[in-house]
Enzyme design. Sequence first.
Site, PDB file in Angstrom:
ATOM      1  N   LYS A  31      -7.103   1.850  -2.718  1.00  0.00           N
ATOM      2  CA  LYS A  31      -6.417   1.407  -1.583  1.00  0.00           C
ATOM      3  C   LYS A  31      -6.715   2.253  -0.546  1.00  0.00           C
ATOM      4  O   LYS A  31      -7.098   2.187   0.580  1.00  0.00           O
ATOM      5  CB  LYS A  31      -5.026   0.647  -1.851  1.00  0.00           C
ATOM      6  N   SER A  84       0.692  -1.165   0.140  1.00  0.00           N
ATOM      7  CA  SER A  84      -0.030  -0.048   0.092  1.00  0.00           C
ATOM      8  C   SER A  84       0.974   1.263  -0.015  1.00  0.00           C
ATOM      9  O   SER A  84       1.559   1.603   0.965  1.00  0.00           O
ATOM     10  CB  SER A  84      -0.799  -0.008   1.365  1.00  0.00           C
TER      11      SER A  84
HETATM   12  P1  NAD Z   1       5.058  -6.620   7.769  1.00  0.00           P
HETATM   13  O1  NAD Z   1       5.763  -5.771   8.310  1.00  0.00           O
HETATM   14  O2  NAD Z   1       4.693  -7.889   8.322  1.00  0.00           O
HETATM   15  O3  NAD Z   1       5.790  -7.331   6.265  1.00  0.00           O
HETATM   16  C1  NAD Z   1       6.800  -6.605   5.597  1.00  0.00           C
HETATM   17  C2  NAD Z   1       8.077  -7.585   5.069  1.00  0.00           C
HETATM   18  O4  NAD Z   1       8.868  -6.945   4.638  1.00  0.00           O
HETATM   19  C3  NAD Z   1       8.808  -8.032   6.817  1.00  0.00           C
HETATM   20  O5  NAD Z   1       8.688  -9.464   6.498  1.00  0.00           O
HETATM   21  C4  NAD Z   1      10.107  -7.264   6.447  1.00  0.00           C
HETATM   22  O6  NAD Z   1      11.167  -8.102   7.118  1.00  0.00           O
HETATM   23  C5  NAD Z   1       9.948  -7.159   4.803  1.00  0.00           C
HETATM   24  N1  NAD Z   1      11.201  -6.084   4.376  1.00  0.00           N
HETATM   25  C6  NAD Z   1      11.320  -4.920   4.998  1.00  0.00           C
HETATM   26  N2  NAD Z   1      12.510  -4.478   4.097  1.00  0.00           N
HETATM   27  C7  NAD Z   1      12.765  -5.128   3.239  1.00  0.00           C
HETATM   28  C8  NAD Z   1      13.720  -5.043   2.354  1.00  0.00           C
HETATM   29  N3  NAD Z   1      14.242  -3.921   2.099  1.00  0.00           N
HETATM   30  N4  NAD Z   1      13.925  -6.087   1.440  1.00  0.00           N
HETATM   31  C9  NAD Z   1      12.938  -7.462   1.479  1.00  0.00           C
HETATM   32  N5  NAD Z   1      12.159  -7.471   2.661  1.00  0.00           N
HETATM   33  C10 NAD Z   1      12.068  -6.434   3.389  1.00  0.00           C
HETATM   34  O7  NAD Z   1       3.768  -5.928   6.979  1.00  0.00           O
HETATM   35  P2  NAD Z   1       2.502  -6.454   6.112  1.00  0.00           P
HETATM   36  O8  NAD Z   1       1.334  -6.348   7.362  1.00  0.00           O
HETATM   37  O9  NAD Z   1       2.744  -7.924   5.608  1.00  0.00           O
HETATM   38  O10 NAD Z   1       2.519  -5.384   5.154  1.00  0.00           O
HETATM   39  C11 NAD Z   1       2.859  -5.323   3.823  1.00  0.00           C
HETATM   40  C12 NAD Z   1       2.240  -4.406   2.878  1.00  0.00           C
HETATM   41  O11 NAD Z   1       0.796  -5.003   2.905  1.00  0.00           O
HETATM   42  C13 NAD Z   1       2.215  -2.865   3.434  1.00  0.00           C
HETATM   43  O12 NAD Z   1       2.271  -2.048   2.495  1.00  0.00           O
HETATM   44  C14 NAD Z   1       0.790  -2.964   4.185  1.00  0.00           C
HETATM   45  O13 NAD Z   1       0.265  -1.590   4.159  1.00  0.00           O
HETATM   46  C15 NAD Z   1       0.171  -3.806   3.189  1.00  0.00           C
HETATM   47  N6  NAD Z   1      -1.273  -4.209   3.773  1.00  0.00           N
HETATM   48  C16 NAD Z   1      -1.339  -4.876   5.230  1.00  0.00           C
HETATM   49  C17 NAD Z   1      -2.442  -5.695   5.514  1.00  0.00           C
HETATM   50  C18 NAD Z   1      -2.442  -6.299   7.133  1.00  0.00           C
HETATM   51  O14 NAD Z   1      -3.654  -6.237   7.421  1.00  0.00           O
HETATM   52  N7  NAD Z   1      -1.236  -6.334   7.598  1.00  0.00           N
HETATM   53  C19 NAD Z   1      -3.383  -5.455   4.695  1.00  0.00           C
HETATM   54  C20 NAD Z   1      -3.474  -5.130   3.608  1.00  0.00           C
HETATM   55  C21 NAD Z   1      -2.417  -4.374   2.933  1.00  0.00           C
END
Ligand code: NAD
Length: 323
Positions: free
Chosen positions: A194, A119
Amino acid sequence: MLIVLSMTCLTILGHLKNTGGFIMKQVGIIGLGIMGAPMAANLVKAGFEVFGYDVSVHAIEKAKASGVTIVDSAQKVGERTQWVITMLPNTSIVEDAIFGHDGLIHSLPAGSTVIDESSITPVASRNIGARLEEKQINFLDAPVSGGEPGAISGELAIMVGGDEAVFAQAKPIFDAIGGTTTLVGGIGAGTTAKLANQVMVNLNIAAMSEALVLAAKSGIDIDKMYQAIRSGLAGSNVLDAKVPLILDRNFEPGGKISINMKDLTNVMATAHDLDVPMPLSSSLLEIFHTLSANGHINEDHGAIVKYFENLANVTVSRKPGAK
Ligand code: NAD
């Protein structure tokens, strides 16, 4: 002999994903967190060979257990597949995974496709799309809604921006992770949808929280109230997802306050660019900052209720009148 050979070929092709003349079997995913890990697992279940990269050891171990092959940079993901999903926390991390020192741009050939499911902002999506186009790499912005439960069940709502033909080719990937996938418009339309989604979800939680606190302080049984109203006009997916967790005082994320605060920050920046006042969203952003300053940044956004509980000096729980 000829018949056996043709049947073998058909069997092999049956295991591949045919995307209108373009055969897709391998998929890459960068970001294996709360959302990315179950999405990767569902791609494996759908028969794709999945290559993943994450900076977190914990995330890597979890993804390995579900059958994902881990490589050690974004660039190496691009060496193994021409279809790559990014599912990362914010714009600068997405840009770094694509254009950074070890980024996808150094390995993906012309004709390949990056699908950003993170997002971020429409401006950032359009900028990424334009930079990739210079290398003849396709781009779809395809953020999701449905949270961790939707990612696990493979029933995410996916809102996509980009070219219709690229969208059609990517459909087998979306089908493996989503319940409904809608092409909303050109690049940036998915991220715009979104942002609108995040306004609705988070303001919904805030309105629900204010009402729950009123009911809690008046001393009625919140669980019974929830059962009484959930099939009426106030019923919603948000109510069903968040009230049971709040009553259990379970604020394990799900969707972290930090992630939703980032989304609301992006909402305000986008709105101000377009000269759109958003009085409710801007108030909610201040509520998020209050929760952050009070140590709740890594809790689920259901913890919005704590802001209202603090104002009224009451706790929403299963026990009527509890403080
Ligand atoms: P999260 O923090 O659980 O996961 C993100 C992952 O990215 C982590 O495992 C982290 O280690 C990894 N990461 C960070 N920097 C990195 C890099 N440079 N290279 C490779 N990996 C890297 O977050 P999430 O909840 O999975 O959210 C991810 C995306 O999805 C966000 O943009 C969020 O807004 C969106 N989103 C989340 C939800 C939710 O309910 N959690 C729902 C819809 C959308």
